[in-house]
Design an enzyme around this catalytic site. Structure first.
Site, PDB file in Angstrom:
ATOM      1  N   ARG A  18     -43.178  -1.161  24.793  1.00 41.49           N
ATOM      2  CA  ARG A  18     -42.519  -0.539  23.693  1.00 41.49           C
ATOM      3  C   ARG A  18     -43.207   0.064  22.437  1.00 41.49           C
ATOM      4  O   ARG A  18     -43.009   0.857  21.879  1.00 41.49           O
ATOM      5  CB  ARG A  18     -41.395  -1.430  23.326  1.00 41.49           C
ATOM      6  CG  ARG A  18     -40.055  -1.678  24.418  1.00 41.49           C
ATOM      7  CD  ARG A  18     -38.953  -2.633  23.976  1.00 41.49           C
ATOM      8  NE  ARG A  18     -39.771  -4.276  23.755  1.00 41.49           N
ATOM      9  CZ  ARG A  18     -39.493  -4.915  23.101  1.00 41.49           C
ATOM     10  NH1 ARG A  18     -38.251  -4.830  22.300  1.00 41.49           N
ATOM     11  NH2 ARG A  18     -40.168  -6.225  22.902  1.00 41.49           N
ATOM     12  N   ASN A  36     -36.106  -2.669  25.742  1.00 33.89           N
ATOM     13  CA  ASN A  36     -36.214  -3.501  27.313  1.00 33.89           C
ATOM     14  C   ASN A  36     -34.786  -3.646  27.927  1.00 33.89           C
ATOM     15  O   ASN A  36     -33.911  -3.568  27.114  1.00 33.89           O
ATOM     16  CB  ASN A  36     -36.835  -4.648  27.147  1.00 33.89           C
ATOM     17  CG  ASN A  36     -38.284  -4.741  26.781  1.00 33.89           C
ATOM     18  OD1 ASN A  36     -38.998  -3.908  27.277  1.00 33.89           O
ATOM     19  ND2 ASN A  36     -38.741  -6.008  26.507  1.00 33.89           N
TER      20      ASN A  36
END
Length: 91
Positions: A18, A36
């Site tokens: 990320r 996520n």
């Protein structure tokens, strides 16, 4: 302006994917978000020029050094109007 929704599969959680996505998208001038997913994938929406989105997707197949991307699902996205690029909570 174009937008794509991506679902990145493989070893992509717990490897700073990320953070890498946010940095890479911003460096390409893209807006959108990344998060996520509970199933172990990473989901992202990237918006910007079609060329910059294609470049991002090509880079996303590698991701950060510890990631191992098996494949990326992509589809057109209608969500738009993002202010920058951000990380969202796991869903």
């Amino acid at each position: 302006m174009a937008a794509r929704r991506l679902r990145i599969h493989g070893r992509v959680q717990g490897v700073c994917y990320r953070d890498w996505t946010e940095r890479t998208a911003r460096s390409l001038g893209l807006s959108g978000w990344v998060r996520n997913r509970m199933d172990g994938t990473v989901e992202a929406v990237v918006a910007g020029s079609a060329e910059d989105i294609r470049r991002f997707i090509a880079l996303a197949h590698d991701g950060p050094p510890a990631a191992r991307v098996s494949h990326i699902e992509e589809r057109e996205e209608t969500e738009s109007g993002f202010d920058g690029f951000q990380q969202r909570a796991t869903e």
